[in-house]
Design an enzyme around this catalytic site. Structure first.
Site, short mmCIF file in Angstrom:
data_model
loop_
_atom_site.label_atom_id
_atom_site.label_comp_id
_atom_site.label_asym_id
_atom_site.label_seq_id
_atom_site.Cartn_x
_atom_site.Cartn_y
_atom_site.Cartn_z
N GLU A 22 39.32 -18.43 72.79
CA GLU A 22 37.98 -19.05 72.41
C GLU A 22 37.49 -20.05 72.69
O GLU A 22 37.03 -20.49 74.32
CB GLU A 22 38.87 -20.04 72.42
N GLU A 80 46.69 -22.84 73.25
CA GLU A 80 46.73 -23.71 74.15
C GLU A 80 48.18 -24.64 74.51
O GLU A 80 47.16 -26.04 73.61
CB GLU A 80 45.82 -25.21 73.31
#
Length: 347
Positions: A267, A155
């Protein structure tokens, strides 16, 4: 709300109408969290922990065949552009071996959000070439192991897409320079969210810019993250945005077909609420129904240190399985097709 439902229905119809039925995705698994905790001087099993034999065996027994394994860049490489810590590397290798012994593929995940300590990648304190250096050293340790995948970074969020693309390409070049042909998973910036993949922020959208990924052996896929809470952060209760999350996956499925590449849902998650279980079924159905465009998924998350009250937690408790598992299309004993799911291309 009615507009969102109409858009969602239209997207479902478009994808369903254009694709034949496909086999399930290759990889279905979980993030086993814990090794990313603590600072570089942390003490194992006090400040951080790697997955235990018991936890690995539990998820393998549920039919999972991949683990995204978060770890600390700072502890693995205490000084930028310097050798990896032999002690931490041994811990990482032991965890990988434990997972492989249970038939798991391992997705290595430097869980750093595009930062080293408190310095953003691309700054003088954490230059882009230091990121490539990490991957040169790490790739050399796991080169050409068919059940080890390389996830470039968890991320990255504070980096313009054009700048992040250059960093990703530099890391891929470094990986290939040591002869490692492993599959590389490339995230976008802005947390790699599927819902914002086409958002045209400063530096360009991921959808436009990340088409520029360069890999001399063309063995990469894109990593997306997506949650069902209102702000797509995965930190809020409930799954009010479950339909929007599913629609986001349908949208990036279309983008993957445009690019001719595959995606991996690194995720996603939800609470034990029934709406979240339904949402998990819908999201993973998009992947299985479009397995030509998706490699698979890893649910966020589990790990020995996750409290029972943690929203997305699927670590088993004394009460048994967490309810979210019923929303995941797991098939105990299923083995992915070796040819269809190959991660090392022929030399």
């Amino acid at each position: 709300m009615s507009t969102m439902r109409s858009l969602f229905a239209a997207l479902v119809a478009v994808v369903a109408a254009t694709q034949p039925a496909a086999a399930d995705v290759c990889y279905k698994g979980v993030n086993l969290s814990g090794a990313e905790y603590g600072d570089r001087d942390g003490v194992e099993n006090l400040n951080f922990t790697y997955p235990s034999e018991k936890t690995v065996a539990y998820f393998a027994g549920k039919g999972m065949n991949i683990v995204r394994l978060p770890f600390s860049w700072e502890r693995l490489q205490p000084t930028l552009n310097s050798p990896l810590s032999a002690v931490e590397l041994d811990r990482l290798k032991a965890a990988v071996l434990r997972l492989r012994d249970h038939g798991m593929t391992v997705l290595l995940d430097p869980h750093s959000f595009g930062y080293y300590d408190k310095a953003r990648l691309g700054t003088p304190e954490a230059p882009a070439f230091a990121f490539a250096d990490l991957w040169i050293r790490l790739a050399a340790e796991f080169a050409n192991e068919p059940d080890v995948l390389f996830g470039l970074m968890n991320e990255p969020y504070d980096i313009p897409a054009t700048e992040w693309l250059d960093m990703a390409n530099g890391a891929i070049s470094g990986i290939r320079s040591v002869g490692a042909r492993n599959l590389v998973l490339v995230p976008g910036t802005r947390w790699s969210g599927a819902h914002g993949w086409r958002a045209d922020d400063p530096g360009g959208s991921n959808a436009d810019v990340m088409r520029g990924v360069k890999d001399p052996i063309d063995n990469y896929a894109y990593e997306f993250h997506q949650y069902m809470d209102p702000d797509s952060s995965g930190t809020k209760g409930g799954c009010a945005a479950a339909d929007a999350a599913t629609a986001a996956l349908i949208d990036v499925t279309a983008w993957l077909r445009e690019t001719g590449k595959k995606g991996f849902l690194g995720e996603f998650g939800g609470s034990q609420d029934q709406a979240c279980v339904v949402g998990l079924k819908a999201m993973t159905a998009v992947l299985d129904d479009n397995a030509d465009a998706w490699l698979g998924f890893s649910y966020w998350a589990a790990g020995e240190w996750w409290p029972e009250t943690e929203i997305n937690n699927v670590q088993p408790t004394g009460k048994g399985d967490r309810k979210q598992l019923s929303g995941l299309p797991l098939k105990p004993g299923r083995k992915p097709d070796a040819a269809a799911c190959a991660t090392i291309p022929p030399a």
